[in-house]
Design a protein around this motif. Structure first.
Motif, PDB file in Angstrom:
ATOM      1  N   TYR A  93     -59.298  55.142  86.855  1.00 24.07           N
ATOM      2  CA  TYR A  93     -58.145  54.549  87.551  1.00 24.07           C
ATOM      3  C   TYR A  93     -58.471  53.174  88.131  1.00 24.07           C
ATOM      4  N   PHE A  94     -59.739  52.926  88.434  1.00 26.74           N
ATOM      5  CA  PHE A  94     -60.131  51.609  88.959  1.00 26.74           C
ATOM      6  C   PHE A  94     -60.167  50.568  87.833  1.00 26.74           C
ATOM      7  N   PHE A  95     -60.636  50.987  86.657  1.00 24.32           N
ATOM      8  CA  PHE A  95     -60.847  50.042  85.550  1.00 24.32           C
ATOM      9  C   PHE A  95     -59.551  49.712  84.807  1.00 24.32           C
ATOM     10  N   TRP A 103     -52.095  50.754  93.117  1.00 29.40           N
ATOM     11  CA  TRP A 103     -52.982  50.955  94.268  1.00 29.40           C
ATOM     12  C   TRP A 103     -53.493  49.667  94.907  1.00 29.40           C
ATOM     13  N   GLU A 104     -53.422  48.519  94.172  1.00 30.92           N
ATOM     14  CA  GLU A 104     -54.027  47.272  94.683  1.00 30.92           C
ATOM     15  C   GLU A 104     -52.993  46.506  95.492  1.00 30.92           C
ATOM     16  N   THR A 105     -52.992  46.692  96.816  1.00 28.48           N
ATOM     17  CA  THR A 105     -51.900  46.147  97.625  1.00 28.48           C
ATOM     18  C   THR A 105     -51.994  44.640  97.845  1.00 28.48           C
ATOM     19  N   LEU A 124     -57.365  37.809  84.892  1.00 24.18           N
ATOM     20  CA  LEU A 124     -56.971  36.756  85.833  1.00 24.18           C
ATOM     21  C   LEU A 124     -56.051  37.427  86.851  1.00 24.18           C
ATOM     22  N   GLN A 125     -56.375  37.302  88.125  1.00 23.66           N
ATOM     23  CA  GLN A 125     -55.503  37.891  89.152  1.00 23.66           C
ATOM     24  C   GLN A 125     -55.158  36.847  90.212  1.00 23.66           C
ATOM     25  N   THR A 126     -53.927  36.893  90.679  1.00 21.40           N
ATOM     26  CA  THR A 126     -53.588  36.131  91.884  1.00 21.40           C
ATOM     27  C   THR A 126     -53.322  37.148  92.984  1.00 21.40           C
ATOM     28  N   HIS A 127     -53.720  36.782  94.187  1.00 21.65           N
ATOM     29  CA  HIS A 127     -53.592  37.697  95.328  1.00 21.65           C
ATOM     30  C   HIS A 127     -52.626  37.112  96.350  1.00 21.65           C
ATOM     31  N   LYS A 128     -52.146  37.977  97.236  1.00 21.63           N
ATOM     32  CA  LYS A 128     -51.178  37.537  98.235  1.00 21.63           C
ATOM     33  C   LYS A 128     -51.787  36.485  99.148  1.00 21.63           C
ATOM     34  N   GLN A 135     -53.341  30.314  98.899  1.00 22.74           N
ATOM     35  CA  GLN A 135     -53.389  31.510  98.059  1.00 22.74           C
ATOM     36  C   GLN A 135     -54.660  31.500  97.209  1.00 22.74           C
ATOM     37  N   ARG A 136     -55.156  32.675  96.858  1.00 17.46           N
ATOM     38  CA  ARG A 136     -56.389  32.802  96.059  1.00 17.46           C
ATOM     39  C   ARG A 136     -56.101  33.377  94.679  1.00 17.46           C
ATOM     40  N   ASP A 137     -56.915  32.928  93.697  1.00 17.52           N
ATOM     41  CA  ASP A 137     -56.923  33.613  92.403  1.00 17.52           C
ATOM     42  C   ASP A 137     -58.368  33.874  91.996  1.00 17.52           C
ATOM     43  N   VAL A 162     -68.237  47.579  87.080  1.00 17.42           N
ATOM     44  CA  VAL A 162     -68.721  46.348  87.708  1.00 17.42           C
ATOM     45  C   VAL A 162     -67.738  45.233  87.368  1.00 17.42           C
ATOM     46  N   ASN A 163     -67.325  44.485  88.380  1.00 17.64           N
ATOM     47  CA  ASN A 163     -66.455  43.308  88.208  1.00 17.64           C
ATOM     48  C   ASN A 163     -67.250  42.080  88.640  1.00 17.64           C
ATOM     49  N   ASN A 164     -67.222  41.033  87.825  1.00 18.21           N
ATOM     50  CA  ASN A 164     -67.993  39.837  88.186  1.00 18.21           C
ATOM     51  C   ASN A 164     -67.255  38.577  87.757  1.00 18.21           C
ATOM     52  N   ARG A 180     -59.796  29.201  93.895  1.00 19.67           N
ATOM     53  CA  ARG A 180     -60.500  30.249  93.130  1.00 19.67           C
ATOM     54  C   ARG A 180     -61.515  30.965  94.009  1.00 19.67           C
ATOM     55  N   ILE A 181     -61.468  32.271  94.063  1.00 19.86           N
ATOM     56  CA  ILE A 181     -62.511  33.023  94.760  1.00 19.86           C
ATOM     57  C   ILE A 181     -63.523  33.535  93.739  1.00 19.86           C
ATOM     58  N   TYR A 182     -64.711  33.877  94.227  1.00 18.28           N
ATOM     59  CA  TYR A 182     -65.796  34.351  93.353  1.00 18.28           C
ATOM     60  C   TYR A 182     -66.263  35.688  93.896  1.00 18.28           C
ATOM     61  N   THR A 212     -69.798  54.879  95.967  1.00 18.88           N
ATOM     62  CA  THR A 212     -70.427  53.732  96.628  1.00 18.88           C
ATOM     63  C   THR A 212     -69.699  52.488  96.118  1.00 18.88           C
ATOM     64  N   TYR A 213     -69.190  51.681  97.037  1.00 14.59           N
ATOM     65  CA  TYR A 213     -68.465  50.463  96.654  1.00 14.59           C
ATOM     66  C   TYR A 213     -69.150  49.285  97.336  1.00 14.59           C
ATOM     67  N   CYS A 214     -69.661  48.356  96.530  1.00 16.11           N
ATOM     68  CA  CYS A 214     -70.345  47.170  97.074  1.00 16.11           C
ATOM     69  C   CYS A 214     -69.569  45.940  96.648  1.00 16.11           C
ATOM     70  N   ARG A 234     -59.583  44.996 107.942  1.00 13.08           N
ATOM     71  CA  ARG A 234     -58.356  45.778 107.763  1.00 13.08           C
ATOM     72  C   ARG A 234     -58.191  46.220 106.308  1.00 13.08           C
ATOM     73  N   GLU A 235     -58.467  45.284 105.365  1.00  6.26           N
ATOM     74  CA  GLU A 235     -58.111  45.524 103.965  1.00  6.26           C
ATOM     75  C   GLU A 235     -59.074  46.456 103.219  1.00  6.26           C
ATOM     76  N   TYR A 236     -60.395  46.385 103.486  1.00  2.61           N
ATOM     77  CA  TYR A 236     -61.309  47.260 102.732  1.00  2.61           C
ATOM     78  C   TYR A 236     -61.071  48.748 103.051  1.00  2.61           C
TER      79      TYR A 236
HETATM   80  O1  18C Z   1     -62.257  45.775  94.167  1.00  3.39           O
HETATM   81  C1  18C Z   1     -61.057  45.784  94.377  1.00  3.39           C
HETATM   82  N1  18C Z   1     -60.171  45.397  93.457  1.00  3.39           N
HETATM   83  C2  18C Z   1     -60.478  45.003  92.114  1.00  3.39           C
HETATM   84  C3  18C Z   1     -59.256  45.009  91.264  1.00  3.39           C
HETATM   85  O2  18C Z   1     -58.253  44.193  91.755  1.00  3.39           O
HETATM   86  C4  18C Z   1     -61.180  43.657  92.020  1.00  3.39           C
HETATM   87  C5  18C Z   1     -60.563  42.575  92.812  1.00  3.39           C
HETATM   88  C6  18C Z   1     -60.852  42.199  94.003  1.00  3.39           C
HETATM   89  C7  18C Z   1     -60.206  41.060  94.681  1.00  3.39           C
HETATM   90  C8  18C Z   1     -60.626  41.021  96.088  1.00  3.39           C
HETATM   91  C9  18C Z   1     -60.266  39.749  96.780  1.00  3.39           C
HETATM   92  C10 18C Z   1     -58.880  39.663  97.188  1.00  3.39           C
HETATM   93  C11 18C Z   1     -58.690  38.630  98.215  1.00  3.39           C
HETATM   94  C12 18C Z   1     -57.289  38.311  98.366  1.00  3.39           C
HETATM   95  C13 18C Z   1     -56.907  37.849  99.671  1.00  3.39           C
HETATM   96  C14 18C Z   1     -56.550  38.972 100.596  1.00  3.39           C
HETATM   97  C15 18C Z   1     -55.098  39.202 100.638  1.00  3.39           C
HETATM   98  C16 18C Z   1     -54.715  40.091 101.759  1.00  3.39           C
HETATM   99  C17 18C Z   1     -53.220  40.233 101.782  1.00  3.39           C
HETATM  100  C18 18C Z   1     -52.734  40.900 102.980  1.00  3.39           C
HETATM  101  C19 18C Z   1     -51.261  40.909 102.993  1.00  3.39           C
HETATM  102  O3  18C Z   1     -62.538  43.849  92.270  1.00  3.39           O
HETATM  103  C20 18C Z   1     -60.510  46.207  95.750  1.00  3.39           C
HETATM  104  C21 18C Z   1     -60.416  45.025  96.607  1.00  3.39           C
HETATM  105  C22 18C Z   1     -60.020  45.292  98.013  1.00  3.39           C
HETATM  106  C23 18C Z   1     -59.696  43.981  98.665  1.00  3.39           C
HETATM  107  C24 18C Z   1     -60.041  43.914 100.096  1.00  3.39           C
HETATM  108  C25 18C Z   1     -59.797  42.540 100.687  1.00  3.39           C
HETATM  109  C26 18C Z   1     -61.027  41.696 100.727  1.00  3.39           C
HETATM  110  C27 18C Z   1     -60.805  40.381 101.415  1.00  3.39           C
HETATM  111  C28 18C Z   1     -61.950  39.454 101.171  1.00  3.39           C
HETATM  112  C29 18C Z   1     -61.659  38.065 101.615  1.00  3.39           C
HETATM  113  C30 18C Z   1     -61.279  37.141 100.481  1.00  3.39           C
HETATM  114  C31 18C Z   1     -60.975  35.731 100.859  1.00  3.39           C
HETATM  115  C32 18C Z   1     -59.540  35.490 101.125  1.00  3.39           C
HETATM  116  C33 18C Z   1     -59.309  34.111 101.673  1.00  3.39           C
HETATM  117  C34 18C Z   1     -58.238  34.050 102.728  1.00  3.39           C
HETATM  118  C35 18C Z   1     -58.722  34.282 104.097  1.00  3.39           C
HETATM  119  C36 18C Z   1     -57.911  33.859 105.247  1.00  3.39           C
END
Ligand code: 18C
Length: 258
Positions: A93-95, A103-105, A124-128, A135-137, A162-164, A180-182, A212-214, A234-236
């Protein structure tokens, strides 16, 4: 008559090329091995620098405060034990992309850029967006595999995803509105089976999964440290609770998948 003596035309399409032919394969192999070895290491009692920051039932989340060029890159390590599901199910379900929006809010949009092999995808993902940051991708490969458990050779296999982060020439970093986040993420799952004493078949009541989630996420550009730490605190936990509840719910009426 002519047809009978004609050439034999194969009707089965060729399988998806094995991952080992792909340009990313050496990196996938190396990273998966390294990440699984690191995931297997405990958080230790003291001296390893892991600080507990969230706890809920069996779930424990630890972080190490780290900064690179003034940006928060705190490594995270979480452990959880969930009854009634297997490691293979958690990784499935994760992959697999078809479940991700369930599940990925934090997700805004997900695109599969390439199928590297059956068990390796390029995303390629964009996040909220979080105010006041941009915004981050993220572009990352994702690989799922099973590994024999060295500690328990007769037991179930270990499953991992593993995601990289990687580069994609058609989606260069910081070209549009997103920064872009890494990331490097490793989900490692060990299934425990406690067979019924009366020899009855194994059911969901007899299995549990140690997860185990790292993760290490570099925000890629300016983000206020206090906001960033508040966001991940809050988010993890929200992610791990919601995702494992999702897997339990999806699998409850399905046969066990080891
Ligand atoms: O591992 C997870 N998910 C996988 C499948 O999607 C994959 C992707 C991970 C992306 C994680 C980074 C997302 C950051 C996005 C910004 C946060 C938005 C919050 C919106 C709230 C309304 O591996 C599960 C991932 C669980 C994610 C937890 C959040 C981690 C936050 C880390 C900080 C990132 C930097 C954001 C910069 C903005 C800071 C003000």
């Amino acid at each position: 008559e002519r047809l009978k003596s004609g050439p034999v035309i194969p009707i089965t399409p060729p399988p998806i090329a094995p991952g080992s032919q792909h340009r990313l394969w050496p990196e996938i192999e190396k990273t998966v091995k390294q990440q699984v070895e690191m995931a297997k290491l405990g958080v230790g009692e003291c001296g390893t620098g892991w600080q507990l920051f969230a706890e809920d039932g069996e779930m424990r989340m630890y972080r190490r405060e780290e900064e690179v060029d003034g940006m928060v890159v705190d490594p995270l390590k979480a452990v959880h034990v969930v009854k009634g599901i297997t490691g293979h199910e958690v990784c499935h379900y994760f992959f697999n992309p078809q479940y991700r929006y369930d599940w990925e809010t934090t997700l805004e949009q997900m695109t599969v850029l390439e199928t590297i092999s059956e068990d390796s995808l390029l995303f390629l993902q964009t996040h909220k967006r979080i105010w006041p940051a941009s915004q981050r991708d993220v572009v990352f490969w994702s690989h799922m595999r099973k590994l024999p458990d060295d500690q328990d050779q007769d037991g179930p296999d270990i499953w991992t995803v593993v995601n990289n982060s990687t580069e994609d020439s058609e989606h260069p970093a910081n070209a549009g509105k997103c920064v872009r986040i890494y990331l490097t993420v490793c989900l490692m799952c060990q299934t425990r089976v406690d067979p019924p004493k009366d020899g009855a078949p194994i059911s969901r009541d007899n299995v549990s999964c140690k997860i185990t989630y790292c993760s290490v996420v570099n925000p890629g550009g300016w983000a206020p440290a206090s906001v960033l730490r508040a966001v991940y605190k809050r988010e993890y936990p929200k992610f791990l609770k919601r995702f494992t509840a999702y897997v339990k719910n999806q699998t409850k009426n399905k046969p066990l998948m080891f």
